[in-house]
Scaffold this motif. Structure first.
Motif, PDB file in Angstrom:
ATOM      1  N   TYR A  20     100.572  25.000 118.983  1.00 16.12           N
ATOM      2  CA  TYR A  20     100.215  25.988 119.995  1.00 16.12           C
ATOM      3  C   TYR A  20     100.947  27.316 119.763  1.00 16.12           C
ATOM      4  O   TYR A  20     100.345  28.388 119.832  1.00 16.12           O
ATOM      5  N   THR A  23      99.296  28.944 116.628  1.00 15.57           N
ATOM      6  CA  THR A  23      97.901  29.382 116.738  1.00 15.57           C
ATOM      7  C   THR A  23      97.568  30.067 118.058  1.00 15.57           C
ATOM      8  O   THR A  23      96.596  30.811 118.127  1.00 15.57           O
ATOM      9  N   GLY A  24      98.315  29.766 119.119  1.00 14.41           N
ATOM     10  CA  GLY A  24      97.991  30.294 120.436  1.00 14.41           C
ATOM     11  C   GLY A  24      96.794  29.607 121.065  1.00 14.41           C
ATOM     12  O   GLY A  24      96.293  30.032 122.107  1.00 14.41           O
ATOM     13  N   SER A  25      96.323  28.533 120.438  1.00 15.51           N
ATOM     14  CA  SER A  25      95.139  27.825 120.922  1.00 15.51           C
ATOM     15  C   SER A  25      95.513  26.446 121.446  1.00 15.51           C
ATOM     16  O   SER A  25      96.089  25.629 120.729  1.00 15.51           O
ATOM     17  N   LEU A  27      93.279  24.217 122.184  1.00 16.22           N
ATOM     18  CA  LEU A  27      92.380  23.299 121.489  1.00 16.22           C
ATOM     19  C   LEU A  27      92.947  22.872 120.135  1.00 16.22           C
ATOM     20  O   LEU A  27      93.010  21.675 119.820  1.00 16.22           O
ATOM     21  N   VAL A  28      93.383  23.825 119.340  1.00 21.95           N
ATOM     22  CA  VAL A  28      93.969  23.505 118.031  1.00 21.95           C
ATOM     23  C   VAL A  28      95.272  22.722 118.223  1.00 21.95           C
ATOM     24  O   VAL A  28      95.515  21.730 117.536  1.00 21.95           O
TER      25      VAL A  28
END
Length: 79
Positions: A20, A23-25, A27-28
């Motif tokens: 997280y 990526t800042g995501s 979901l990922v």
């Protein structure tokens, strides 16, 4: 088995946080946190079983010698 489960929870948490942050995501982060630690947890479980089987035996001494030899070879090549 309890040790394996607590290791899994810790690993899921770390994997999610790292993915997280990178990526800042969510979901990922979630995908990485589910896939990578799940595979490592299964591998860890079997590693512990194999380690327990060979612990204290001649096989363990042989494995230690192999690892030490590899470490020494790597150290010498690094110089």
């Amino acid at each position: 088995m309890t040790k394996t489960l607590t290791f899994a929870v810790m690993h899921f948490t770390i994997a999610f946080t790292v993915a997280y942050v990178i990526t800042g995501s969510v979901l990922v982060g979630g995908a990485v946190a589910l896939i990578e630690p799940a595979i490592n947890t299964v591998a860890f479980y079997f590693h512990e079983k194999i380690w327990a089987r060979y612990s204290g035996s001649k096989s363990q001494a042989m494995l230690v010698n192999i690892v030490e030899s590899a470490s020494e070879s790597y150290a010498l090549r690094s110089m």
